[in-house]
Design a protein around this motif. Sequence first.
Motif, PDB file in Angstrom:
ATOM      1  N   PRO A 249      -5.840  -1.910 -10.496  1.00  0.00           N
ATOM      2  CA  PRO A 249      -5.883  -0.636 -11.225  1.00  0.00           C
ATOM      3  C   PRO A 249      -4.534   0.080 -11.145  1.00  0.00           C
ATOM      4  O   PRO A 249      -3.849   0.013 -10.124  1.00  0.00           O
ATOM      5  CB  PRO A 249      -6.954   0.181 -10.485  1.00  0.00           C
ATOM      6  CG  PRO A 249      -7.605  -0.760  -9.524  1.00  0.00           C
ATOM      7  CD  PRO A 249      -6.670  -1.905  -9.293  1.00  0.00           C
ATOM      8  N   LEU A 250      -4.181   0.733 -12.236  1.00  0.00           N
ATOM      9  CA  LEU A 250      -2.929   1.487 -12.289  1.00  0.00           C
ATOM     10  C   LEU A 250      -3.232   2.975 -12.185  1.00  0.00           C
ATOM     11  O   LEU A 250      -3.673   3.591 -13.155  1.00  0.00           O
ATOM     12  CB  LEU A 250      -2.195   1.208 -13.609  1.00  0.00           C
ATOM     13  CG  LEU A 250      -1.784  -0.241 -13.882  1.00  0.00           C
ATOM     14  CD1 LEU A 250      -1.144  -0.364 -15.262  1.00  0.00           C
ATOM     15  CD2 LEU A 250      -0.842  -0.767 -12.813  1.00  0.00           C
ATOM     16  N   GLU A 298      -1.340  -4.936  -1.962  1.00  0.00           N
ATOM     17  CA  GLU A 298      -0.827  -3.568  -2.165  1.00  0.00           C
ATOM     18  C   GLU A 298      -1.105  -3.051  -3.568  1.00  0.00           C
ATOM     19  O   GLU A 298      -1.074  -1.846  -3.816  1.00  0.00           O
ATOM     20  CB  GLU A 298       0.682  -3.532  -1.881  1.00  0.00           C
ATOM     21  CG  GLU A 298       1.004  -3.770  -0.417  1.00  0.00           C
ATOM     22  CD  GLU A 298       2.410  -3.303  -0.047  1.00  0.00           C
ATOM     23  OE1 GLU A 298       3.125  -2.763  -0.931  1.00  0.00           O
ATOM     24  OE2 GLU A 298       2.786  -3.475   1.124  1.00  0.00           O
ATOM     25  N   GLY A 299      -1.276  -3.961  -4.509  1.00  0.00           N
ATOM     26  CA  GLY A 299      -1.615  -3.544  -5.872  1.00  0.00           C
ATOM     27  C   GLY A 299      -0.537  -2.669  -6.472  1.00  0.00           C
ATOM     28  O   GLY A 299       0.655  -2.941  -6.350  1.00  0.00           O
ATOM     29  N   ALA A 300      -0.987  -1.593  -7.127  1.00  0.00           N
ATOM     30  CA  ALA A 300      -0.033  -0.719  -7.826  1.00  0.00           C
ATOM     31  C   ALA A 300       0.890   0.002  -6.872  1.00  0.00           C
ATOM     32  O   ALA A 300       1.870   0.617  -7.295  1.00  0.00           O
ATOM     33  CB  ALA A 300      -0.781   0.274  -8.703  1.00  0.00           C
ATOM     34  N   ASN A 301       0.581  -0.046  -5.580  1.00  0.00           N
ATOM     35  CA  ASN A 301       1.486   0.554  -4.601  1.00  0.00           C
ATOM     36  C   ASN A 301       2.624  -0.375  -4.193  1.00  0.00           C
ATOM     37  O   ASN A 301       3.509   0.030  -3.447  1.00  0.00           O
ATOM     38  CB  ASN A 301       0.720   0.951  -3.329  1.00  0.00           C
ATOM     39  CG  ASN A 301      -0.301   2.019  -3.630  1.00  0.00           C
ATOM     40  OD1 ASN A 301      -0.060   2.902  -4.448  1.00  0.00           O
ATOM     41  ND2 ASN A 301      -1.469   1.906  -2.999  1.00  0.00           N
ATOM     42  N   TRP A 302       2.546  -1.620  -4.622  1.00  0.00           N
ATOM     43  CA  TRP A 302       3.674  -2.528  -4.359  1.00  0.00           C
ATOM     44  C   TRP A 302       4.921  -1.820  -4.870  1.00  0.00           C
ATOM     45  O   TRP A 302       5.007  -1.441  -6.031  1.00  0.00           O
ATOM     46  CB  TRP A 302       3.456  -3.853  -5.075  1.00  0.00           C
ATOM     47  CG  TRP A 302       4.503  -4.890  -4.752  1.00  0.00           C
ATOM     48  CD1 TRP A 302       5.304  -4.939  -3.668  1.00  0.00           C
ATOM     49  CD2 TRP A 302       4.828  -6.040  -5.557  1.00  0.00           C
ATOM     50  NE1 TRP A 302       6.123  -6.043  -3.737  1.00  0.00           N
ATOM     51  CE2 TRP A 302       5.861  -6.744  -4.882  1.00  0.00           C
ATOM     52  CE3 TRP A 302       4.348  -6.553  -6.771  1.00  0.00           C
ATOM     53  CZ2 TRP A 302       6.425  -7.922  -5.387  1.00  0.00           C
ATOM     54  CZ3 TRP A 302       4.898  -7.717  -7.271  1.00  0.00           C
ATOM     55  CH2 TRP A 302       5.936  -8.406  -6.577  1.00  0.00           C
ATOM     56  N   TRP A 303       5.875  -1.663  -3.995  1.00  0.00           N
ATOM     57  CA  TRP A 303       6.964  -0.734  -4.303  1.00  0.00           C
ATOM     58  C   TRP A 303       7.670  -1.036  -5.624  1.00  0.00           C
ATOM     59  O   TRP A 303       8.020  -0.128  -6.375  1.00  0.00           O
ATOM     60  CB  TRP A 303       7.986  -0.693  -3.150  1.00  0.00           C
ATOM     61  CG  TRP A 303       8.961  -1.853  -3.182  1.00  0.00           C
ATOM     62  CD1 TRP A 303       8.812  -3.070  -2.614  1.00  0.00           C
ATOM     63  CD2 TRP A 303      10.216  -1.879  -3.874  1.00  0.00           C
ATOM     64  NE1 TRP A 303       9.881  -3.866  -2.901  1.00  0.00           N
ATOM     65  CE2 TRP A 303      10.767  -3.163  -3.675  1.00  0.00           C
ATOM     66  CE3 TRP A 303      10.920  -0.950  -4.645  1.00  0.00           C
ATOM     67  CZ2 TRP A 303      11.993  -3.543  -4.218  1.00  0.00           C
ATOM     68  CZ3 TRP A 303      12.144  -1.335  -5.183  1.00  0.00           C
ATOM     69  CH2 TRP A 303      12.675  -2.623  -4.973  1.00  0.00           C
ATOM     70  N   VAL A 304       7.859  -2.327  -5.932  1.00  0.00           N
ATOM     71  CA  VAL A 304       8.662  -2.645  -7.114  1.00  0.00           C
ATOM     72  C   VAL A 304       7.919  -2.289  -8.404  1.00  0.00           C
ATOM     73  O   VAL A 304       8.503  -1.802  -9.372  1.00  0.00           O
ATOM     74  CB  VAL A 304       9.140  -4.121  -7.097  1.00  0.00           C
ATOM     75  CG1 VAL A 304       7.972  -5.095  -7.213  1.00  0.00           C
ATOM     76  CG2 VAL A 304      10.158  -4.366  -8.190  1.00  0.00           C
ATOM     77  N   LEU A 305       6.613  -2.490  -8.382  1.00  0.00           N
ATOM     78  CA  LEU A 305       5.827  -2.098  -9.548  1.00  0.00           C
ATOM     79  C   LEU A 305       5.840  -0.581  -9.707  1.00  0.00           C
ATOM     80  O   LEU A 305       6.091  -0.038 -10.782  1.00  0.00           O
ATOM     81  CB  LEU A 305       4.383  -2.620  -9.419  1.00  0.00           C
ATOM     82  CG  LEU A 305       3.410  -2.181 -10.515  1.00  0.00           C
ATOM     83  CD1 LEU A 305       3.934  -2.524 -11.915  1.00  0.00           C
ATOM     84  CD2 LEU A 305       2.027  -2.816 -10.308  1.00  0.00           C
TER      85      LEU A 305
END
Lengths: 551, 551
Positions: A249-250, A298-305
């Motif tokens: 989810p974003l 980490e999903g949308a918290n993955w820093w690069v995303l």
Amino acid sequence: MTAATAELSELTFQTHPDQYKHWLLSVEGDIATLRMAIDPEGGLREGYELKLNSYDLGVDIELADAIQRLRFEHPEVRCVVLTGNLDRVFCAGANIVMLRSSGHAFKVNFCKFTNETRCGIEDAAENSGLRFLAALNGTASGGGYELALACEKILLVDDRNSAVSFPEVPLLGVLPGTGGLTRITDKRKIRRDRTDVFSTIAEGIKGKRAVEWDLVDGIAPLSRWDEAVGEMARGMADEIQVRGDQGVPLPKLDVTADGVNRTYKYVSLQMDEAARTAELTITAPDTCPTDAAAAFAEGANWWVLQAYREFDDALLHLRMNLRMNALVLVRAKGSSDTVRKTDALLCGSDHWFVNETKHFVKRTLKRMDLSSRSFFAVADAGTTFVGSFLELALSGDRTYILNDPDIPVNLGVTEANAGHFPMSNGISRLETRFLGTPDDVKTVLDHKSGPDFDAETADELGLATYAPDDIDWEDELRLAVEERASFSPDALTGMESNLRFAGPETMETKIYGRLSAWQNWIFQRPNAVGERGALSCYGTPNRPEFNLERT
Amino acid sequence: MTAATAELSELTFQTHPDQYKHWLLSVEGDIATLRMAIDPEGGLREGYELKLNSYDLGVDIELADAIQRLRFEHPEVRCVVLTGNLDRVFCAGANIVMLRSSGHAFKVNFCKFTNETRCGIEDAAENSGLRFLAALNGTASGGGYELALACEKILLVDDRNSAVSFPEVPLLGVLPGTGGLTRITDKRKIRRDRTDVFSTIAEGIKGKRAVEWDLVDGIAPLSRWDEAVGEMARGMADEIQVRGDQGVPLPKLDVTADGVNRTYKYVSLQMDEAARTAELTITAPDTCPTDAAAAFAEGANWWVLQAYREFDDALLHLRMNLRMNALVLVRAKGSSDTVRKTDALLCGSDHWFVNETKHFVKRTLKRMDLSSRSFFAVADAGTTFVGSFLELALSGDRTYILNDPDIPVNLGVTEANAGHFPMSNGISRLETRFLGTPDDVKTVLDHKSGPDFDAETADELGLATYAPDDIDWEDELRLAVEERASFSPDALTGMESNLRFAGPETMETKIYGRLSAWQNWIFQRPNAVGERGALSCYGTPNRPEFNLERT
């Protein structure tokens, strides 16, 4: 503010299906349906009604969001059906009254965003294995047909009435669909005399002739419409693999607004309104996941995303809300190690989520290339132009690197610079930069496995435009910035549009370079927007009066 | 007529070195010198002085003529030295006062002709073995540097003063050199950040830095300038073969003017001013030379050379003098046998004169592709769209073929349709037409060895846009013509510019498609041509005032 230049105070690009006014998104198994159901009263501002599924920027912001979410949140989807909720009309294209009452700069930026969304559909088809079927349950005109052209397949209802059409030339005196002519010649590759005829028939082409001319891939009668759409979608879905089962989810991005400035977690945008400059800085954190499973967790918290989602949002804010901004000073900061590890993952994993993230970074970098702002990359104290962050410098029109042994500046190359983030011209930023000296690309890429290098080496490798020492640094940069802001904004836009895309041309560079320039020209001409221009007269009792000189 | 739209009553494109006002052409052995010596008082109209070797269209008409004559009249020449007659200045580019006081349509057409002449220099280098050396004996600015860029080699005098420059963005708020940005990125392939810097330094770049950045190929001090130029020219000449020893003089074309109409020996142009349509007809004679020696013996009277020289002249007359013309109906008539025999010679001989003629036909067809007029090819009673004449139909936006068994219409394919006359996009007109169905190209080319075929077959082969019978013919054509003339001229120009060049892009399509469109846009913008625009203010006490919005 007159009606002709009525504009919005501030636009926001974050939305969510729960908030959509104009689209219904539903997912059943591996097939999603995106139904255009435009609220006539839901325009972004007063002054026009979005009748007959005609759209404004707000409709397209939702569409862009929906496509993005399908890619990240619904890896189980293989085919997306784009259709409409009205009888007899699929979509009437961009709203004419909105266009007529918008200022030139807004109109140009609206068209650009629309094109980026359309190209995004094609990017999803090419890189996410997400197939798009335009199920035209009624007439698709202008931008409505262009939206269909962005899809891989087009099915048109055969009801003796519904057609596809480009009515702009005959009715409005402007170019069709802002990108559609390129798709018709270079994507569907329709015979040029037929595209000429098609683009001058206001009522469009329907039924068997539309199939014969390859304007659509098939027709189906109303009596078995749903069935035909379902079969075609099923067939398209069955031909490809499912990407994944669990989506990411974003969430809404957290952003602090201070006047026109924006502070996100990894990105900050500070505008100096008097100088017409902005500082746009992206920062990598100290730690990061190093394998796909950890990144996915980490999903949308993955820093690069998250960082590039923030960067993208800042770019759109710059473009649409800070139109007096002339020049952006771009800095990349933070841990080189994090960027290196993340690049290795982005370029080396076949996990669907990592792949999606990589392509999102690519699209964000392209959005930067296509923004009508000058970008100077500034490598000074504490900056880290490494790998995917180096791409930000290579996107810039110039790179200023502080060359002082006492103030270390970090630069470096990773696999990310070797073609993973192609520009619209289809080649990498390094290849574009060194078009005349391809060996220099290799020499730079020899540093791929590290370590980082300093300003001196960067300059020797041809990565610096200027590399002054500490004594000259401040003056040189200040003068360059002041000078840039003093030039004609139009001349800069034209110049940058030409210099940024050397070498090969693609459908994208044609859309943004050639076709957009012609449309911008026509959008300024009295024959379109003058008092008796065709765009001004459409829907009024007045007939257009042309200056008949061919130019 | 106000100063801002001051224009010429009628332009003529025929000239001769004896009549040149602005160039000195001399030939010594295998090296020709073309010396720019612009007469400040020799402008095409009142109102500006051509100071500092700045040029107007008249200067470029002479240049185009000189290049043409070097190709046909001087096959012994291997290297052409382009230089100037002034101290410290080679050429200051297009005259600013002339630009400022010209109407938009004139300005656009002036730039187009200038580009065609520049591309003609490159065509001569590529296809005639004629090498060009720009010997910059002083500063080359804007269009002056662009002219140098069109040459294969550039030598710049190193006198601490002379530079090459693109001052347009900083001084005039328009794009440099109307084609120069494409040459800098795609021909010389200079690093994009350096082109960015170069294009914003009004005074330009000189000496060693100009060499280091590859803006020029070498520098030489004033003390040994003539020697250095001579050595470089000698070296260039020695590397290639001489084409021939005896040239073919190009006499003035005989033309009868009746109002705006023109009648030549093989070509006629009849304008219907009320309908804004023109009929342009080319006719092949009954007999023709069938080998190179016989063609060479006829020289400029060889029908195909003369016919296309006439056609080219008629196109330029249309473009520059008949700007209210919307639509051209093109017919090809005469002996199919003559066209077939001539095509066989054009495509099969390695005689230099035949080769020159072939490339001239190619350039004339390109001139047609690039004209901002709608072209409908009309195949009706007595027409002969065969081989190189069929290219005229394929250049058109549409082809109307009368399909009636009682009225024979002649169509046919020869080797000439198999790639001998590439468009600006580098591929043939058949390949462009059938971009999506390449097998259709082969099917059409299967008819290469003859015989001619009728309307029915042409339609089956995909060569007709419409093929009505005798009953519908007149009404259908009349309605299409009336409709075409009613559309916005600007929308048609934009549309045709996009539809005519599907598929691959080249430096040429970028120059005419992308860069020209941006320049046209900027040429309309208040920031350039408004009362306080940069172009309007240049050389006056006023400073430009910009609308600072980035668009």
